[in-house]
Motif scaffolding. Structure first.
Motif, PDB file in Angstrom:
ATOM      1  N   ILE A 188       0.865  -1.179   0.000  1.00 47.69           N
ATOM      2  CA  ILE A 188       0.000   0.000   0.000  1.00 47.69           C
ATOM      3  C   ILE A 188       0.902   1.230   0.000  1.00 47.69           C
ATOM      4  O   ILE A 188       1.763   1.381   0.866  1.00 47.69           O
ATOM      5  CB  ILE A 188      -0.920   0.002   1.239  1.00 47.69           C
ATOM      6  CG1 ILE A 188      -1.870  -1.208   1.189  1.00 47.69           C
ATOM      7  CG2 ILE A 188      -1.709   1.312   1.323  1.00 47.69           C
ATOM      8  CD1 ILE A 188      -2.657  -1.431   2.477  1.00 47.69           C
ATOM      9  N   ALA A 189       0.723   2.085  -1.012  1.00 50.38           N
ATOM     10  CA  ALA A 189       1.548   3.295  -1.102  1.00 50.38           C
ATOM     11  C   ALA A 189       0.844   4.492  -0.472  1.00 50.38           C
ATOM     12  O   ALA A 189       1.489   5.429  -0.001  1.00 50.38           O
ATOM     13  CB  ALA A 189       1.878   3.597  -2.567  1.00 50.38           C
ATOM     14  N   TYR A 190      -0.490   4.439  -0.470  1.00 55.78           N
ATOM     15  CA  TYR A 190      -1.259   5.569   0.046  1.00 55.78           C
ATOM     16  C   TYR A 190      -2.687   5.117   0.299  1.00 55.78           C
ATOM     17  O   TYR A 190      -3.233   4.301  -0.447  1.00 55.78           O
ATOM     18  CB  TYR A 190      -1.267   6.726  -0.971  1.00 55.78           C
ATOM     19  CG  TYR A 190      -2.213   7.843  -0.606  1.00 55.78           C
ATOM     20  CD1 TYR A 190      -1.854   8.807   0.333  1.00 55.78           C
ATOM     21  CD2 TYR A 190      -3.484   7.923  -1.181  1.00 55.78           C
ATOM     22  CE1 TYR A 190      -2.730   9.816   0.702  1.00 55.78           C
ATOM     23  CE2 TYR A 190      -4.371   8.943  -0.825  1.00 55.78           C
ATOM     24  CZ  TYR A 190      -3.991   9.881   0.113  1.00 55.78           C
ATOM     25  OH  TYR A 190      -4.849  10.870   0.482  1.00 55.78           O
ATOM     26  N   ALA A 191      -3.315   5.647   1.344  1.00 51.78           N
ATOM     27  CA  ALA A 191      -4.745   5.450   1.573  1.00 51.78           C
ATOM     28  C   ALA A 191      -5.289   6.718   2.192  1.00 51.78           C
ATOM     29  O   ALA A 191      -4.762   7.185   3.204  1.00 51.78           O
ATOM     30  CB  ALA A 191      -4.993   4.259   2.490  1.00 51.78           C
ATOM     31  N   GLY A 192      -6.305   7.304   1.559  1.00 55.64           N
ATOM     32  CA  GLY A 192      -6.878   8.533   2.106  1.00 55.64           C
ATOM     33  C   GLY A 192      -7.668   9.285   1.062  1.00 55.64           C
ATOM     34  O   GLY A 192      -8.027   8.727   0.015  1.00 55.64           O
ATOM     35  N   PRO A 193      -7.917  10.565   1.331  1.00 58.47           N
ATOM     36  CA  PRO A 193      -8.705  11.371   0.380  1.00 58.47           C
ATOM     37  C   PRO A 193      -8.040  11.375  -0.993  1.00 58.47           C
ATOM     38  O   PRO A 193      -6.813  11.408  -1.096  1.00 58.47           O
ATOM     39  CB  PRO A 193      -8.685  12.774   0.996  1.00 58.47           C
ATOM     40  CG  PRO A 193      -8.339  12.565   2.425  1.00 58.47           C
ATOM     41  CD  PRO A 193      -7.501  11.333   2.495  1.00 58.47           C
ATOM     42  N   VAL A 194      -8.864  11.346  -2.027  1.00 57.74           N
ATOM     43  CA  VAL A 194      -8.327  11.245  -3.385  1.00 57.74           C
ATOM     44  C   VAL A 194      -7.432  12.441  -3.720  1.00 57.74           C
ATOM     45  O   VAL A 194      -6.463  12.309  -4.475  1.00 57.74           O
ATOM     46  CB  VAL A 194      -9.480  11.080  -4.408  1.00 57.74           C
ATOM     47  CG1 VAL A 194     -10.327  12.339  -4.503  1.00 57.74           C
ATOM     48  CG2 VAL A 194      -8.946  10.652  -5.766  1.00 57.74           C
TER      49      VAL A 194
END
Ligand SMILES: [Zn+2]
Length: 415
Positions: free
Chosen positions: A41-47
């Motif tokens: 996972i490189a990123y998780a959050g608001p687009v």
């Protein structure tokens, strides 16, 4: 030319409803995007916060679906041969455990069947069960030995377990459970059997790198505290973490013993007392709840969930998939049972099959939450909120699962 390994694919999940599994009991859901790169996972959050460099990455439109961490089944015995449906039917007809055992049934029949099975046959039978777990979003599963109970058969069990992961697209963690029960040929010499477990089986298993942990069954019908200490001391000397089947049928001080050895988890725990819960909290030992066995055995004594909450003991939930006391291959149903029978909240149920189950396997830094840097193990559901996963009986809302960055659509999730 070799194809690009699928696990290296850069992907962005868009329009996801991300179930954040946090320390809070409530499971919160936030809309956003998840970027995957190289199986992580490189990123998780608001687009809006999506890092640069993902503009040209493949898009997977989640269309507002719920995305959770891939589920983790942290306690199974799913490598076994045959089944015990006949025994179940005899019990329904009124036969007692003693009568069944006297007729050669019970765990002894599973030991005979496993010893007689070829590796190929054992693999095929076990793979069918494992696929039922992955079809419901499981991306990591723990598998114990313990139906072989001689050196060759324990090695066979763990080799099959190791091979299953690659066949099913799932991470398998293996646990050596030589101290499951004393096999028939050693009934008159328990000490001799334990000599075999610590002096021959364990070194052979360590030499082949076949176990990630060591477990034991501490119970009046299995092994005493002193016997378990012997096995755990050998495990520690071999550099392996321990786990314990503890306090399931009687109050034997198993939870405290597990904590004294810094166990990753103590499992079952129906009879655990406050001293045991306090010791587990102090040691960081996870309480693994197994409501499938509680249900199947028609037990009435529940694990002390309120004590675990009060002392801050993390709680995980697992299927305990085994032929005798929990022939269960649905982690979703185990979640429902944990809620309905034990009173866990939705947030506790979701954390119990993700973050806390990962912790029970010593994998808390690797899987179990949706955070940058962790392995890209995710489950995408035809659902809007976690309560739907816990609520429905017999439904399977899995849309797709992602294991180490590789996408398995639900129609092929079991393939
Ligand atoms: Zn078990």
């Amino acid at each position: 030319m070799d194809p690009v390994p699928p696990e290296a694919a850069r992907r962005v999940l868009t329009r996801a409803r991300i179930a954040s599994v946090t320390a809070a009991a409530a499971a919160t859901v936030v809309p956003g995007a998840i970027a995957l790169d190289g199986g992580r996972i490189a990123y998780a959050g608001p687009v809006e916060g999506l890092p640069e460099g993902f503009a040209d990455a493949e898009r997977v439109d989640c269309e507002g679906r719920l995305v959770t961490p891939g589920l983790v089944d942290c306690h199974t015995h799913l490598v076994y041969a045959g089944d015990r449906a006949d025994e179940f039917e005899r019990r329904l007809g009124g036969a007692t455990y003693q009568e069944i055992a006297a007729a050669g049934g019970g765990i002894a029949s599973s030991v005979r069947a496993l010893r007689a099975a070829s590796e190929a046959d054992l693999t095929a039978q076990s793979l069918a069960r494992l696929k039922r777990l992955t079809a419901e979003g499981v991306t990591t599963v723990e598998i114990k030995s313990g139906y072989g109970l001689d050196t060759g058969s324990e090695l066979k069990t763990l080799r099959v377990a190791r091979r299953l992961g690659g066949l099913a697209g799932v991470t398998v963690r293996t646990t050596f459970l030589g101290a499951h029960t004393v096999p028939p040929e050693w009934k008159a010499d328990r000490g001799g059997y334990l000599d075999l477990v610590v002096g021959e089986m364990l070194p052979a298993i360590v030499a082949e790198g076949l176990a990630d942990a060591v477990d034991a069954f501490m119970e009046t019908v299995a092994f005493s505290g002193d016997e378990v200490r012997r096995v755990f001391a050998a495990a520690k000397a071999a550099g392996l973490p321990v786990k314990l089947h503890a306090d399931q049928l009687t109050a034997g001080g198993g939870a405290a013993l597990a904590a004294a050895f810094g166990a990753l988890s103590a499992d079952h725990l129906e009879y655990t007392d406050e001293a045991g819960a306090r010791a587990m909290a102090g040691a960081g030992t996870v309480a693994v709840l197994l409501p499938g066995a509680f249900y199947f055995l028609r037990e009435t004594r529940k694990p002390p969930v309120e004590l675990f909450r009060r002392h801050g003991v993390p709680m995980a939930i697992a299927t305990d998939c085994n032929p005798g006391t929990s022939p269960l291959t649905s982690l979703l149903l185990a979640m429902n049972m944990a809620a309905t029978l034990y009173g866990l909240t939705v947030g506790e149920c979701l954390a119990g099959v993700t973050r806390e189950a990962a912790r029970a396997l010593g994998l808390a830094s690797e899987i179990g939450t949706i955070e940058a840097g962790k392995r890209a193990d995710l489950a995408i559901w035809d659902a809007e909120r976690p309560a739907e996963l816990v609520y429905a009986l017999g439904a399977n809302p899995l849309h797709a699962r992602i294991h180490a960055g590789v996408l398995h659509p639900a129609t092929a999730a079991a393939a």
